[in-house]
Design a protein around this motif. Structure first.
Motif, PDB file in Angstrom:
ATOM      1  N   UNK A   1       0.658  -3.658  19.154  1.00 49.39           N
ATOM      2  CA  UNK A   1      -0.384  -4.676  19.269  1.00 49.39           C
ATOM      3  C   UNK A   1      -1.756  -4.063  18.985  1.00 49.39           C
ATOM      4  N   UNK A   2      -1.981  -2.862  19.469  1.00 48.21           N
ATOM      5  CA  UNK A   2      -3.247  -2.176  19.181  1.00 48.21           C
ATOM      6  C   UNK A   2      -3.366  -1.911  17.685  1.00 48.21           C
ATOM      7  N   UNK A   3      -2.288  -1.459  17.073  1.00 46.16           N
ATOM      8  CA  UNK A   3      -2.310  -1.211  15.632  1.00 46.16           C
ATOM      9  C   UNK A   3      -2.597  -2.500  14.862  1.00 46.16           C
ATOM     10  N   UNK A   4      -1.923  -3.582  15.229  1.00 43.07           N
ATOM     11  CA  UNK A   4      -2.138  -4.863  14.541  1.00 43.07           C
ATOM     12  C   UNK A   4      -3.576  -5.350  14.739  1.00 43.07           C
ATOM     13  N   UNK A   5      -4.105  -5.192  15.939  1.00 43.49           N
ATOM     14  CA  UNK A   5      -5.472  -5.622  16.207  1.00 43.49           C
ATOM     15  C   UNK A   5      -6.469  -4.865  15.337  1.00 43.49           C
ATOM     16  N   UNK A   6      -6.327  -3.541  15.274  1.00 47.96           N
ATOM     17  CA  UNK A   6      -7.264  -2.762  14.470  1.00 47.96           C
ATOM     18  C   UNK A   6      -7.098  -3.047  12.981  1.00 47.96           C
TER      19      UNK A   6
ATOM     20  N   UNK B   1       4.093   8.497   8.033  1.00 49.66           N
ATOM     21  CA  UNK B   1       2.651   8.689   8.181  1.00 49.66           C
ATOM     22  C   UNK B   1       2.099   7.581   9.049  1.00 49.66           C
ATOM     23  N   UNK B   2       0.993   7.863   9.688  1.00 53.32           N
ATOM     24  CA  UNK B   2       0.358   6.861  10.526  1.00 53.32           C
ATOM     25  C   UNK B   2      -1.105   6.846  10.155  1.00 53.32           C
ATOM     26  N   UNK B   3      -1.551   5.747   9.593  1.00 57.56           N
ATOM     27  CA  UNK B   3      -2.935   5.670   9.144  1.00 57.56           C
ATOM     28  C   UNK B   3      -3.765   4.917  10.167  1.00 57.56           C
ATOM     29  N   UNK B   4      -4.749   5.612  10.696  1.00 62.43           N
ATOM     30  CA  UNK B   4      -5.667   4.978  11.628  1.00 62.43           C
ATOM     31  C   UNK B   4      -6.773   4.306  10.837  1.00 62.43           C
ATOM     32  N   UNK B   5      -7.204   3.148  11.315  1.00 63.54           N
ATOM     33  CA  UNK B   5      -8.214   2.365  10.619  1.00 63.54           C
ATOM     34  C   UNK B   5      -9.589   3.008  10.762  1.00 63.54           C
ATOM     35  N   UNK B   6      -9.901   3.472  11.960  1.00 62.01           N
ATOM     36  CA  UNK B   6     -11.178   4.144  12.196  1.00 62.01           C
ATOM     37  C   UNK B   6     -11.014   5.127  13.355  1.00 62.01           C
ATOM     38  N   UNK B   7     -12.111   5.784  13.732  1.00 55.14           N
ATOM     39  CA  UNK B   7     -12.011   6.807  14.775  1.00 55.14           C
ATOM     40  C   UNK B   7     -11.699   6.197  16.140  1.00 55.14           C
TER      41      UNK B   7
ATOM     42  N   UNK C   1       0.849  -1.198   0.000  1.00 53.94           N
ATOM     43  CA  UNK C   1       0.000   0.000   0.000  1.00 53.94           C
ATOM     44  C   UNK C   1       0.874   1.233   0.000  1.00 53.94           C
ATOM     45  N   UNK C   2       0.410   2.260  -0.690  1.00 54.63           N
ATOM     46  CA  UNK C   2       1.154   3.503  -0.781  1.00 54.63           C
ATOM     47  C   UNK C   2       0.944   4.310   0.496  1.00 54.63           C
TER      48      UNK C   2
END
Length: 137
Positions: free
Chosen positions: A90-95, A37-43, A31-32
């Protein structure tokens, strides 16, 4: 200081190679993303991430104070950093796994977390900080 830079370079090369290998094995498309940058999956992910970041900053400030003024061990600081780092990854991987359009990205995040955790753990376990930084004469 040269040993530290060489060790960091080797660590990042290992992470890069593992990611390339995992992308091929699991057919994960690249993915580009912008650099740093840090991309959050949702709010919810954004909120949880910011709580962890602010909490980490508070914990770091407390332990920096204790490290400087109360002579706490640097390895204790590294251990705290390791715990907070693993929590954030771990939170990032979970989301990514649970809520993302690309759940296989969690594999890459978890592998990066494991490699970095093992590296920091090895530095703590084998007391490599003096070796990597070097002691002044």
């Amino acid at each position: 200081m040269g040993k530290l830079l060489l060790s960091l370079a080797v660590l990042f090369i290992v992470i890069f190679l593992v990611k390339v290998l995992l992308r091929k094995i699991f057919h994960i498309e690249k993915r580009k993303k912008e650099f740093f940058s840090y991309s959050h999956v949702n709010s919810l992910h954004r909120k949880v991430d910011w709580v962890i970041r602010i909490g980490s900053m508070i914990v770091y400030l407390i332990f920096f104070y204790k490290l400087i003024y109360e002579d706490y061990s640097l390895n204790l600081m590294l251990g705290i950093m390791l715990i907070l780092f693993v929590l954030q990854m771990a939170v990032q991987a979970f989301f990514e796994w649970r809520y993302s359009e690309h759940p296989k990205e969690a594999i890459l995040t978890a592998s990066e977390m494991a490699i970095l955790a093992l590296a920091i753990g090895a530095v703590i376990w084998f007391d490599l900080l003096n070796f990597l930084i070097g002691t002044p004469n």
